[in-house]
Write an enzyme that holds these catalytic residues in place. Structure first.
Site, PDB file in Angstrom:
ATOM      1  NE  ARG A  62      54.047  -2.174 -21.644  1.00 21.64           N
ATOM      2  CZ  ARG A  62      53.071  -2.743 -21.601  1.00 21.64           C
ATOM      3  NH1 ARG A  62      52.779  -4.076 -21.896  1.00 21.64           N
ATOM      4  NH2 ARG A  62      51.753  -2.140 -21.052  1.00 21.64           N
ATOM      5  CD  GLN A  94      40.296   0.020 -22.011  1.00 18.92           C
ATOM      6  OE1 GLN A  94      40.300  -0.964 -23.006  1.00 18.92           O
ATOM      7  NE2 GLN A  94      39.878   0.820 -22.194  1.00 18.92           N
ATOM      8  CG  ASN A  95      45.520   3.228 -19.067  1.00 16.79           C
ATOM      9  OD1 ASN A  95      45.175   2.785 -20.136  1.00 16.79           O
ATOM     10  ND2 ASN A  95      45.313   4.492 -18.857  1.00 16.79           N
ATOM     11  CG  HIS A 112      42.815  -4.863 -19.565  1.00 16.21           C
ATOM     12  ND1 HIS A 112      42.745  -4.074 -20.578  1.00 16.21           N
ATOM     13  CD2 HIS A 112      41.601  -5.443 -19.521  1.00 16.21           C
ATOM     14  CE1 HIS A 112      41.613  -4.099 -21.392  1.00 16.21           C
ATOM     15  NE2 HIS A 112      40.859  -5.028 -20.808  1.00 16.21           N
ATOM     16  CB  CYS A 120      52.315 -16.967  -7.353  1.00  9.15           C
ATOM     17  SG  CYS A 120      53.206 -18.347  -6.957  1.00  9.15           S
ATOM     18  CB  THR A 179      40.062   3.309 -24.478  1.00 12.28           C
ATOM     19  OG1 THR A 179      39.882   2.068 -25.093  1.00 12.28           O
ATOM     20  CG2 THR A 179      38.731   4.025 -24.287  1.00 12.28           C
ATOM     21  CG  LEU A 205      44.944  12.887 -29.992  1.00 13.27           C
ATOM     22  CD1 LEU A 205      44.946  14.612 -29.549  1.00 13.27           C
ATOM     23  CD2 LEU A 205      46.072  12.370 -30.163  1.00 13.27           C
ATOM     24  CD  GLU A 206      43.131   9.088 -34.012  1.00 13.95           C
ATOM     25  OE1 GLU A 206      43.500   7.979 -34.295  1.00 13.95           O
ATOM     26  OE2 GLU A 206      43.724   9.950 -34.499  1.00 13.95           O
ATOM     27  CB  ALA A 222      43.743  13.199 -22.151  1.00 18.21           C
TER      28      ALA A 222
HETATM   29  C1  BJW Z   1      44.674  10.163 -26.770  1.00 17.00           C
HETATM   30  C2  BJW Z   1      45.722  10.883 -26.718  1.00 17.00           C
HETATM   31  C3  BJW Z   1      45.871  12.100 -25.702  1.00 17.00           C
HETATM   32  C4  BJW Z   1      46.376   8.890 -27.595  1.00 17.00           C
HETATM   33  N1  BJW Z   1      44.536  12.280 -25.319  1.00 17.00           N
HETATM   34  N2  BJW Z   1      43.475  10.510 -26.354  1.00 17.00           N
HETATM   35  C5  BJW Z   1      34.137  -9.625 -28.878  1.00 17.00           C
HETATM   36  C6  BJW Z   1      34.334  -9.297 -30.204  1.00 17.00           C
HETATM   37  C7  BJW Z   1      35.769  -9.227 -30.731  1.00 17.00           C
HETATM   38  C8  BJW Z   1      36.671  -9.995 -30.037  1.00 17.00           C
HETATM   39  C9  BJW Z   1      36.716 -10.270 -28.730  1.00 17.00           C
HETATM   40  C10 BJW Z   1      35.254  -9.946 -28.254  1.00 17.00           C
HETATM   41  N3  BJW Z   1      35.347 -10.392 -26.787  1.00 17.00           N
HETATM   42  C11 BJW Z   1      36.519 -10.819 -26.616  1.00 17.00           C
HETATM   43  C12 BJW Z   1      37.060 -10.743 -27.806  1.00 17.00           C
HETATM   44  C13 BJW Z   1      38.835 -11.080 -27.734  1.00 17.00           C
HETATM   45  C14 BJW Z   1      39.752 -10.158 -27.132  1.00 17.00           C
HETATM   46  C15 BJW Z   1      39.599  -8.841 -28.008  1.00 17.00           C
HETATM   47  O1  BJW Z   1      38.996  -7.906 -27.756  1.00 17.00           O
HETATM   48  N4  BJW Z   1      40.107  -8.949 -29.478  1.00 17.00           N
HETATM   49  C16 BJW Z   1      40.100  -7.751 -30.033  1.00 17.00           C
HETATM   50  C17 BJW Z   1      41.508  -7.290 -30.724  1.00 17.00           C
HETATM   51  C18 BJW Z   1      39.194  -7.886 -31.302  1.00 17.00           C
HETATM   52  N5  BJW Z   1      39.561  -9.851 -25.706  1.00 17.00           N
HETATM   53  C19 BJW Z   1      40.172 -10.653 -24.859  1.00 17.00           C
HETATM   54  O2  BJW Z   1      40.556 -11.428 -25.091  1.00 17.00           O
HETATM   55  C20 BJW Z   1      39.823 -10.034 -23.328  1.00 17.00           C
HETATM   56  N6  BJW Z   1      39.118 -11.151 -22.684  1.00 17.00           N
HETATM   57  C21 BJW Z   1      37.856 -11.536 -22.794  1.00 17.00           C
HETATM   58  O3  BJW Z   1      37.138 -11.098 -23.707  1.00 17.00           O
HETATM   59  O4  BJW Z   1      37.502 -12.805 -22.079  1.00 17.00           O
HETATM   60  C22 BJW Z   1      36.115 -13.393 -22.149  1.00 17.00           C
HETATM   61  C23 BJW Z   1      34.971 -12.402 -21.992  1.00 17.00           C
HETATM   62  C24 BJW Z   1      33.849 -12.362 -22.328  1.00 17.00           C
HETATM   63  C25 BJW Z   1      32.741 -11.690 -21.997  1.00 17.00           C
HETATM   64  C26 BJW Z   1      33.009 -10.724 -20.879  1.00 17.00           C
HETATM   65  C27 BJW Z   1      34.215 -10.837 -20.002  1.00 17.00           C
HETATM   66  C28 BJW Z   1      35.021 -11.448 -20.761  1.00 17.00           C
HETATM   67  C29 BJW Z   1      41.051  -9.697 -22.710  1.00 17.00           C
HETATM   68  C30 BJW Z   1      41.628  -8.450 -23.180  1.00 17.00           C
HETATM   69  C31 BJW Z   1      42.946  -8.096 -22.389  1.00 17.00           C
HETATM   70  C32 BJW Z   1      43.661  -6.917 -23.115  1.00 17.00           C
HETATM   71  N7  BJW Z   1      44.940  -6.844 -22.584  1.00 17.00           N
HETATM   72  C33 BJW Z   1      45.732  -5.602 -23.139  1.00 17.00           C
HETATM   73  C34 BJW Z   1      47.229  -5.971 -22.486  1.00 17.00           C
HETATM   74  C35 BJW Z   1      47.263  -5.651 -21.106  1.00 17.00           C
HETATM   75  C36 BJW Z   1      48.622  -5.836 -20.342  1.00 17.00           C
HETATM   76  C37 BJW Z   1      49.757  -5.020 -20.949  1.00 17.00           C
HETATM   77  O5  BJW Z   1      49.637  -3.809 -20.732  1.00 17.00           O
HETATM   78  O6  BJW Z   1      50.563  -5.334 -21.721  1.00 17.00           O
HETATM   79  O7  BJW Z   1      45.368  -4.538 -22.661  1.00 17.00           O
HETATM   80  S1  BJW Z   1      45.923  -5.304 -24.957  1.00 17.00           S
HETATM   81  C38 BJW Z   1      45.955  -3.719 -24.896  1.00 17.00           C
HETATM   82  O8  BJW Z   1      44.586  -3.003 -25.393  1.00 17.00           O
HETATM   83  C39 BJW Z   1      45.723  -3.272 -23.121  1.00 17.00           C
HETATM   84  C40 BJW Z   1      44.796  -2.133 -23.186  1.00 17.00           C
HETATM   85  O9  BJW Z   1      44.308  -1.940 -21.864  1.00 17.00           O
HETATM   86  C41 BJW Z   1      43.878  -2.439 -24.165  1.00 17.00           C
HETATM   87  C42 BJW Z   1      43.048  -1.293 -24.757  1.00 17.00           C
HETATM   88  O10 BJW Z   1      43.872  -0.451 -25.213  1.00 17.00           O
HETATM   89  P1  BJW Z   1      43.551   1.216 -25.197  1.00 17.00           P
HETATM   90  O11 BJW Z   1      43.720   1.608 -23.944  1.00 17.00           O
HETATM   91  O12 BJW Z   1      42.249   1.415 -25.833  1.00 17.00           O
HETATM   92  O13 BJW Z   1      44.839   1.851 -26.291  1.00 17.00           O
HETATM   93  P2  BJW Z   1      45.180   2.053 -27.838  1.00 17.00           P
HETATM   94  O14 BJW Z   1      46.372   2.073 -27.906  1.00 17.00           O
HETATM   95  O15 BJW Z   1      44.333   0.965 -28.530  1.00 17.00           O
HETATM   96  O16 BJW Z   1      44.159   3.563 -28.028  1.00 17.00           O
HETATM   97  C43 BJW Z   1      44.903   4.596 -27.507  1.00 17.00           C
HETATM   98  C44 BJW Z   1      43.557   5.710 -27.708  1.00 17.00           C
HETATM   99  O17 BJW Z   1      43.953   6.816 -26.990  1.00 17.00           O
HETATM  100  C45 BJW Z   1      43.567   6.128 -29.022  1.00 17.00           C
HETATM  101  O18 BJW Z   1      42.121   6.099 -29.296  1.00 17.00           O
HETATM  102  C46 BJW Z   1      44.007   7.391 -29.259  1.00 17.00           C
HETATM  103  O19 BJW Z   1      43.131   8.286 -30.288  1.00 17.00           O
HETATM  104  C47 BJW Z   1      43.843   7.982 -27.785  1.00 17.00           C
HETATM  105  N8  BJW Z   1      44.901   9.045 -27.584  1.00 17.00           N
HETATM  106  N9  BJW Z   1      46.756  10.013 -27.225  1.00 17.00           N
HETATM  107  C48 BJW Z   1      43.541  11.649 -25.485  1.00 17.00           C
HETATM  108  N10 BJW Z   1      46.907  12.714 -25.538  1.00 17.00           N
END
Ligand code: BJW
Length: 242
Positions: A62, A94-95, A112, A120, A179, A205-206, A222
């Site tokens: 990636r 988040q990207n 993120h 390190c 997101t 998008l949705e 977007a």
């Molecule tokens: C378009 C489009 C176009 C497409 N035009 N739009 C509370 C409740 C439940 C669970 C938890 C909670 N709190 C914490 C958790 C646990 C966990 C979590 O959320 N789990 C869930 C699965 C439920 N969270 C964590 O562990 C986080 N840490 C944490 O909470 O620490 C404690 C804390 C507590 C309190 C305060 C602070 C901290 C850490 C989360 C880390 C996420 N990491 C990743 C990987 C990063 C590295 C990598 O890239 O590999 O981050 S996971 C992945 O998801 C990545 C993204 O940033 C993230 C979000 O994804 P995103 O961007 O929303 O993408 P998609 O694919 O989901 O959506 C795409 C969107 O685009 C869609 O809506 C489409 O419609 C749209 N789209 N084409 C416009 N052309």
């Protein structure tokens, strides 16, 4: 939405959808990264401890791919807003790609982490990085071969939450772009923003999982929605209504 001339301070949350039209895979949905890889295998500290080569390969691929991609009209539009908006503005992304910066945006926070940085695990130093990590290169700071991608995995604390909440406390408008609202704490920022009195707008998008929390939702790609919204903001922003 609130009158444009009442809006001075803006927080913008971006997700994978803003980079989708640049050819960078999203995570969820058809063709998303999580269809090809189990989250638990590649995006947790436990996965990295269990099989570091698998995780390094996933991120090496990636990291190389994003360097071939280009910012799109949505990134450029946000950069124009950043340059031209007289009030406070923060793009919380988040990207882990660098397309906001390559489009010219300055006020960007990567909650993120970033593909083009390494962390390190021996000395905790962050360094800029473009090459693969699979062959265990040495940390530029301490010389130990203990580098990992500088990204936030599940179970880890996202970066700069204090700065994000500080910006939200002063925000008149919170805008979420591309997101899914599936990952916390990012997904909860809209509720925090509302509780703090900001207007809220979703561009996607949705409808996202948390769509009902937004006062207004605009649906579409977007590259169309973001430039339209930015032109609207710049045409009727605070200094044009004074
Ligand atoms: C378009 C489009 C176009 C497409 N035009 N739009 C509370 C409740 C439940 C669970 C938890 C909670 N709190 C914490 C958790 C646990 C966990 C979590 O959320 N789990 C869930 C699965 C439920 N969270 C964590 O562990 C986080 N840490 C944490 O909470 O620490 C404690 C804390 C507590 C309190 C305060 C602070 C901290 C850490 C989360 C880390 C996420 N990491 C990743 C990987 C990063 C590295 C990598 O890239 O590999 O981050 S996971 C992945 O998801 C990545 C993204 O940033 C993230 C979000 O994804 P995103 O961007 O929303 O993408 P998609 O694919 O989901 O959506 C795409 C969107 O685009 C869609 O809506 C489409 O419609 C749209 N789209 N084409 C416009 N052309």
């Amino acid at each position: 939405m609130r009158d444009m001339n009442q809006i001075r301070n803006i927080v913008i949350l971006t997700g994978a959808g803003i980079s989708a039209e640049s050819g960078i895979d999203t995570f969820r949905g058809g063709g998303g990264l999580w269809e090809q890889h189990r989250v638990e295998d590649v995006a947790t500290p436990e996965a990295f401890a269990r099989d570091p080569d698998l995780v390094q390969r996933f991120y090496d691929m990636r990291r190389a791919a994003i360097q071939e991609k280009l910012p799109n009209d949505a990134h450029f539009a946000l950069a124009r807003l950043d340059a031209g908006w007289p009030g406070e503005l923060l793009i919380v992304t988040q990207n882990v790609d660098d397309l906001h910066e390559r489009a010219g945006a300055r006020r960007v926070l990567h909650m993120h982490g970033e593909h083009l940085k390494v962390l390190c695990t021996a000395c905790d130093t962050r360094s800029p990085w473009r090459a693969p990590l699979l062959d265990r290169p040495l940390c530029p700071a301490c010389g130990v071969p203990a580098l990992r991608p500088d990204v936030v995995w599940f179970g880890e604390m996202p970066y700069q939450m204090d700065a994000i909440y500080a910006a939200l406390r002063g925000a008149d408008l919170f805008v979420s772009i591309g997101t899914s609202g599936a990952v916390y704490p990012a997904a909860g920022l809209v509720r925090d923003a509302r509780d703090l009195g900001a207007a809220t707008l979703e561009l996607n998008l949705e409808r996202s999982q948390g769509s009902h929390w937004f006062a207004e939702t605009r649906l579409g790609p977007a590259t169309q929605l973001v430039p339209q919204w930015v032109e609207q903001m710049l045409a009727s922003g605070p200094d044009n209504n004074a």
